[in-house]
Design a protein around this motif. Sequence first.
Motif, PDB file in Angstrom:
ATOM      1  N   PHE A 144      62.802 -89.932 -11.130  1.00  0.00           N
ATOM      2  CA  PHE A 144      62.901 -91.365 -10.850  1.00  0.00           C
ATOM      3  C   PHE A 144      61.499 -91.992 -10.850  1.00  0.00           C
ATOM      4  CE2 PHE A 144      62.442 -89.298  -6.742  1.00  0.00           C
ATOM      5  CZ  PHE A 144      61.523 -90.087  -6.070  1.00  0.00           C
ATOM      6  N   LEU A 145      60.471 -91.145 -10.815  1.00  0.00           N
ATOM      7  CA  LEU A 145      59.090 -91.603 -10.917  1.00  0.00           C
ATOM      8  C   LEU A 145      58.695 -91.693 -12.391  1.00  0.00           C
ATOM      9  CD1 LEU A 145      57.596 -89.250  -8.173  1.00  0.00           C
ATOM     10  CD2 LEU A 145      58.158 -91.676  -7.917  1.00  0.00           C
ATOM     11  N   PHE A 192      62.488 -95.065 -12.618  1.00  0.00           N
ATOM     12  CA  PHE A 192      62.338 -94.786 -14.044  1.00  0.00           C
ATOM     13  C   PHE A 192      63.629 -94.216 -14.635  1.00  0.00           C
ATOM     14  CE2 PHE A 192      60.003 -92.797 -17.694  1.00  0.00           C
ATOM     15  CZ  PHE A 192      59.401 -93.965 -18.145  1.00  0.00           C
ATOM     16  N   HIS A 193      64.095 -93.079 -14.109  1.00  0.00           N
ATOM     17  CA  HIS A 193      65.344 -92.442 -14.557  1.00  0.00           C
ATOM     18  C   HIS A 193      66.324 -92.358 -13.386  1.00  0.00           C
ATOM     19  CE1 HIS A 193      63.494 -91.301 -18.333  1.00  0.00           C
ATOM     20  NE2 HIS A 193      62.705 -90.390 -17.797  1.00  0.00           N
ATOM     21  N   GLU A 194      67.439 -91.650 -13.648  1.00  0.00           N
ATOM     22  CA  GLU A 194      68.531 -91.313 -12.717  1.00  0.00           C
ATOM     23  C   GLU A 194      69.611 -92.404 -12.669  1.00  0.00           C
ATOM     24  OE1 GLU A 194      67.797 -88.454 -12.372  1.00  0.00           O
ATOM     25  OE2 GLU A 194      65.740 -88.223 -11.772  1.00  0.00           O
ATOM     26  N   GLN A 223      70.122 -89.600  -4.190  1.00  0.00           N
ATOM     27  CA  GLN A 223      70.549 -88.297  -3.688  1.00  0.00           C
ATOM     28  C   GLN A 223      71.712 -88.414  -2.699  1.00  0.00           C
ATOM     29  OE1 GLN A 223      67.242 -85.823  -2.804  1.00  0.00           O
ATOM     30  NE2 GLN A 223      68.438 -83.945  -2.914  1.00  0.00           N
ATOM     31  N   ASP A 224      71.890 -89.580  -2.082  1.00  0.00           N
ATOM     32  CA  ASP A 224      73.017 -89.758  -1.172  1.00  0.00           C
ATOM     33  C   ASP A 224      74.312 -90.117  -1.897  1.00  0.00           C
ATOM     34  OD1 ASP A 224      72.657 -92.399  -1.934  1.00  0.00           O
ATOM     35  OD2 ASP A 224      72.115 -93.132   0.059  1.00  0.00           O
ATOM     36  N   GLY A 225      74.254 -90.150  -3.233  1.00  0.00           N
ATOM     37  CA  GLY A 225      75.443 -90.413  -4.026  1.00  0.00           C
ATOM     38  C   GLY A 225      75.701 -91.868  -4.342  1.00  0.00           C
ATOM     39  N   THR A 226      74.871 -92.780  -3.859  1.00  0.00           N
ATOM     40  CA  THR A 226      75.035 -94.189  -4.186  1.00  0.00           C
ATOM     41  C   THR A 226      74.335 -94.498  -5.509  1.00  0.00           C
ATOM     42  OG1 THR A 226      73.056 -94.808  -2.933  1.00  0.00           O
ATOM     43  CG2 THR A 226      75.173 -94.857  -1.775  1.00  0.00           C
ATOM     44  N   PRO A 227      74.846 -95.444  -6.293  1.00  0.00           N
ATOM     45  CA  PRO A 227      74.204 -95.766  -7.562  1.00  0.00           C
ATOM     46  C   PRO A 227      72.819 -96.365  -7.362  1.00  0.00           C
ATOM     47  CG  PRO A 227      76.449 -96.643  -7.471  1.00  0.00           C
ATOM     48  CD  PRO A 227      76.099 -96.205  -6.084  1.00  0.00           C
ATOM     49  N   VAL A 228      71.911 -96.050  -8.275  1.00  0.00           N
ATOM     50  CA  VAL A 228      70.623 -96.730  -8.283  1.00  0.00           C
ATOM     51  C   VAL A 228      70.850 -98.225  -8.479  1.00  0.00           C
ATOM     52  CG1 VAL A 228      68.422 -96.958  -9.501  1.00  0.00           C
ATOM     53  CG2 VAL A 228      69.425 -94.692  -9.134  1.00  0.00           C
ATOM     54  N   ASP A 229      71.785 -98.576  -9.358  1.00  0.00           N
ATOM     55  CA  ASP A 229      72.138 -99.966  -9.630  1.00  0.00           C
ATOM     56  C   ASP A 229      73.628-100.018  -9.960  1.00  0.00           C
ATOM     57  OD1 ASP A 229      72.584-102.520 -10.589  1.00  0.00           O
ATOM     58  OD2 ASP A 229      70.848-102.545 -11.931  1.00  0.00           O
ATOM     59  N   PRO A 230      74.465-100.609  -9.096  1.00  0.00           N
ATOM     60  CA  PRO A 230      75.903-100.664  -9.368  1.00  0.00           C
ATOM     61  C   PRO A 230      76.247-101.286 -10.713  1.00  0.00           C
ATOM     62  CG  PRO A 230      75.452-101.314  -7.104  1.00  0.00           C
ATOM     63  CD  PRO A 230      74.122-101.194  -7.780  1.00  0.00           C
ATOM     64  N   ALA A 231      75.429-102.216 -11.196  1.00  0.00           N
ATOM     65  CA  ALA A 231      75.694-102.840 -12.496  1.00  0.00           C
ATOM     66  C   ALA A 231      75.588-101.818 -13.631  1.00  0.00           C
ATOM     67  CB  ALA A 231      74.730-103.997 -12.728  1.00  0.00           C
ATOM     68  N   GLU A 232      74.715-100.826 -13.464  1.00  0.00           N
ATOM     69  CA  GLU A 232      74.590 -99.788 -14.487  1.00  0.00           C
ATOM     70  C   GLU A 232      75.848 -98.916 -14.517  1.00  0.00           C
ATOM     71  OE1 GLU A 232      69.743 -99.113 -14.447  1.00  0.00           O
ATOM     72  OE2 GLU A 232      71.048 -97.751 -13.303  1.00  0.00           O
ATOM     73  N   VAL A 233      76.330 -98.540 -13.351  1.00  0.00           N
ATOM     74  CA  VAL A 233      77.549 -97.722 -13.303  1.00  0.00           C
ATOM     75  C   VAL A 233      78.713 -98.496 -13.902  1.00  0.00           C
ATOM     76  CG1 VAL A 233      79.225 -96.686 -11.729  1.00  0.00           C
ATOM     77  CG2 VAL A 233      76.778 -96.317 -11.355  1.00  0.00           C
ATOM     78  N   ALA A 234      78.763 -99.785 -13.660  1.00  0.00           N
ATOM     79  CA  ALA A 234      79.813-100.619 -14.259  1.00  0.00           C
ATOM     80  C   ALA A 234      79.696-100.609 -15.779  1.00  0.00           C
ATOM     81  CB  ALA A 234      79.724-102.050 -13.727  1.00  0.00           C
ATOM     82  N   ALA A 235      78.473-100.647 -16.285  1.00  0.00           N
ATOM     83  CA  ALA A 235      78.268-100.618 -17.751  1.00  0.00           C
ATOM     84  C   ALA A 235      78.687 -99.288 -18.350  1.00  0.00           C
ATOM     85  CB  ALA A 235      76.794-100.911 -18.058  1.00  0.00           C
ATOM     86  N   ILE A 236      78.390 -98.195 -17.634  1.00  0.00           N
ATOM     87  CA  ILE A 236      78.821 -96.873 -18.118  1.00  0.00           C
ATOM     88  C   ILE A 236      80.344 -96.785 -18.138  1.00  0.00           C
ATOM     89  CG2 ILE A 236      78.789 -94.407 -17.631  1.00  0.00           C
ATOM     90  CD1 ILE A 236      75.987 -94.875 -16.339  1.00  0.00           C
ATOM     91  N   LYS A 237      80.965 -97.238 -17.051  1.00  0.00           N
ATOM     92  CA  LYS A 237      82.438 -97.205 -16.988  1.00  0.00           C
ATOM     93  C   LYS A 237      83.058 -98.052 -18.096  1.00  0.00           C
ATOM     94  CE  LYS A 237      83.236 -96.329 -12.061  1.00  0.00           C
ATOM     95  NZ  LYS A 237      83.822 -96.873 -10.813  1.00  0.00           N
ATOM     96  N   ASN A 240      71.611 -89.985 -21.441  1.00  0.00           N
ATOM     97  CA  ASN A 240      70.407 -90.493 -20.775  1.00  0.00           C
ATOM     98  C   ASN A 240      69.671 -89.380 -20.048  1.00  0.00           C
ATOM     99  OD1 ASN A 240      72.714 -90.838 -18.612  1.00  0.00           O
ATOM    100  ND2 ASN A 240      70.796 -90.855 -17.451  1.00  0.00           N
ATOM    101  N   TRP A 241      68.402 -89.646 -19.709  1.00  0.00           N
ATOM    102  CA  TRP A 241      67.678 -88.668 -18.898  1.00  0.00           C
ATOM    103  C   TRP A 241      68.001 -88.874 -17.426  1.00  0.00           C
ATOM    104  CZ3 TRP A 241      65.368 -84.350 -20.385  1.00  0.00           C
ATOM    105  CH2 TRP A 241      64.875 -83.546 -19.331  1.00  0.00           C
ATOM    106  N   GLY A 242      68.409 -87.794 -16.780  1.00  0.00           N
ATOM    107  CA  GLY A 242      68.569 -87.772 -15.330  1.00  0.00           C
ATOM    108  C   GLY A 242      69.932 -88.219 -14.852  1.00  0.00           C
ATOM    109  N   PHE A 243      70.380 -87.603 -13.748  1.00  0.00           N
ATOM    110  CA  PHE A 243      71.679 -87.988 -13.194  1.00  0.00           C
ATOM    111  C   PHE A 243      71.568 -88.284 -11.706  1.00  0.00           C
ATOM    112  CE2 PHE A 243      76.135 -87.065 -11.826  1.00  0.00           C
ATOM    113  CZ  PHE A 243      76.693 -88.166 -12.445  1.00  0.00           C
ATOM    114  N   VAL A 244      71.363 -87.259 -10.877  1.00  0.00           N
ATOM    115  CA  VAL A 244      71.185 -87.473  -9.440  1.00  0.00           C
ATOM    116  C   VAL A 244      69.720 -87.194  -9.079  1.00  0.00           C
ATOM    117  CG1 VAL A 244      71.863 -86.771  -7.117  1.00  0.00           C
ATOM    118  CG2 VAL A 244      73.573 -86.815  -8.949  1.00  0.00           C
ATOM    119  N   ALA A 245      69.094 -88.114  -8.387  1.00  0.00           N
ATOM    120  CA  ALA A 245      67.689 -87.936  -7.996  1.00  0.00           C
ATOM    121  C   ALA A 245      67.536 -86.690  -7.135  1.00  0.00           C
ATOM    122  CB  ALA A 245      67.200 -89.166  -7.239  1.00  0.00           C
TER     123      ALA A 245
END
Length: 381
Positions: free
Chosen positions: A336-337, A356-358, A362-376, A325-330
């Motif tokens: 993200f724009l 948009f991306h990421e 920047q504080d290390g929290t997920p943009v959306d916890p459901a996305e991190v769950a899907a990646i895992k 995917n495009w982007g990792f940490v904002a």
Amino acid sequence: MKRLSVLLFLLISSAALAQQNAETNRWSATEANAWYAKEPFLVGANYAPANAINELEMFQADSFDPKTIDKELSMAESIGMNTMRVFLHDLLWQDPAGFTKRLDQFLSICAKHKIRPMLVLFDSCWDPFPKLGKQHEPTPGIHNSGWVQSPGADALTDVSQYPRLEAYVKGVVGAFKNDQRILAWDLWNEPDNTNDNNYGQNYLKTELPKDRKVAIITSLLPMVFQWTRTAGATQPLTSGVWIYRTPDDWQNSAKWTPMEKVQLENSDIITFHQYSNPEALEKVIPALQTFGRPVICTEYMARGVNSKFQTHLPIAKKAKVGMINWGFVAGKTQTFLPWDSWQKPYVNGREPAVWFHEVFKQDGTPVDPAEVAAIKQSTGK
């Protein structure tokens, strides 16, 4: 105009021989599939650390930041990511020893976190006038306001600089040609992107004329494949197609552009970009798999155009198509724009309702916890 004609003549003449030589040394489909059979389901991101506005700031001596890279790649490891797509730059080769040392250090950090990156040699996107040294601060409210092309417009249009580009390719590839920490080499990102809505014809107009830029790179890209193979790369080579086409188009070579023909006929593995809905992904994967080679998506996930982790990863895993995917940490890239922030900047603290991306803020929290769950879930983490 006369100088351009001479340049194109020289390029076309050299490219014809380079195309023939590059195709001769291309991996067979059998070799490519044998390589891919040993790989896991590849999941990762296009990566630059949050404190780097572009690939120069990521790797220059004064701004290279192993501590931040280590912290962020630890986050990637924690969710099961096993690859990253990372952009290099030809200007960095003005310090061959220093750049090689920093790239080696970066690869060691990747290996520590069980990540094998795909390294990108050239890129046609964003600012056509790159410069070494301190990079400017992000322009408030604008997506990728500081990313730079490699090579820039000056080098593309000056054939006397091509030996320098050749030395860069052969130097960096030759230094790491047998390095198993590297997954693959992506020779040129979106080579026929003319940046219409930012630096190109619809906005700043600092980009090279469309036809001129595309013609030059169409002739130069076969030479880059040849240089990379001459350098002895043991990892697979690719340059990904990115313009939307129907599945039928990919199966009909008469509909390919000259650039797409160079990309598809020289790549050991097939890579592509897919900023679209899951239904489109389900259709394009089988079309690209008809080439009989491994297929990896090297850019996707833009929430605003319905390209998402939850929908795309299950489709790709079933087909064993790697997903980056495009982007990792904002951070300073501000990706993200959305793309249209060039026309409608997000200023005065305004943010898009949907990033948009990421993957992470920047504080290390997920943009959306459901996305991190899907990646895992997709990586078995």
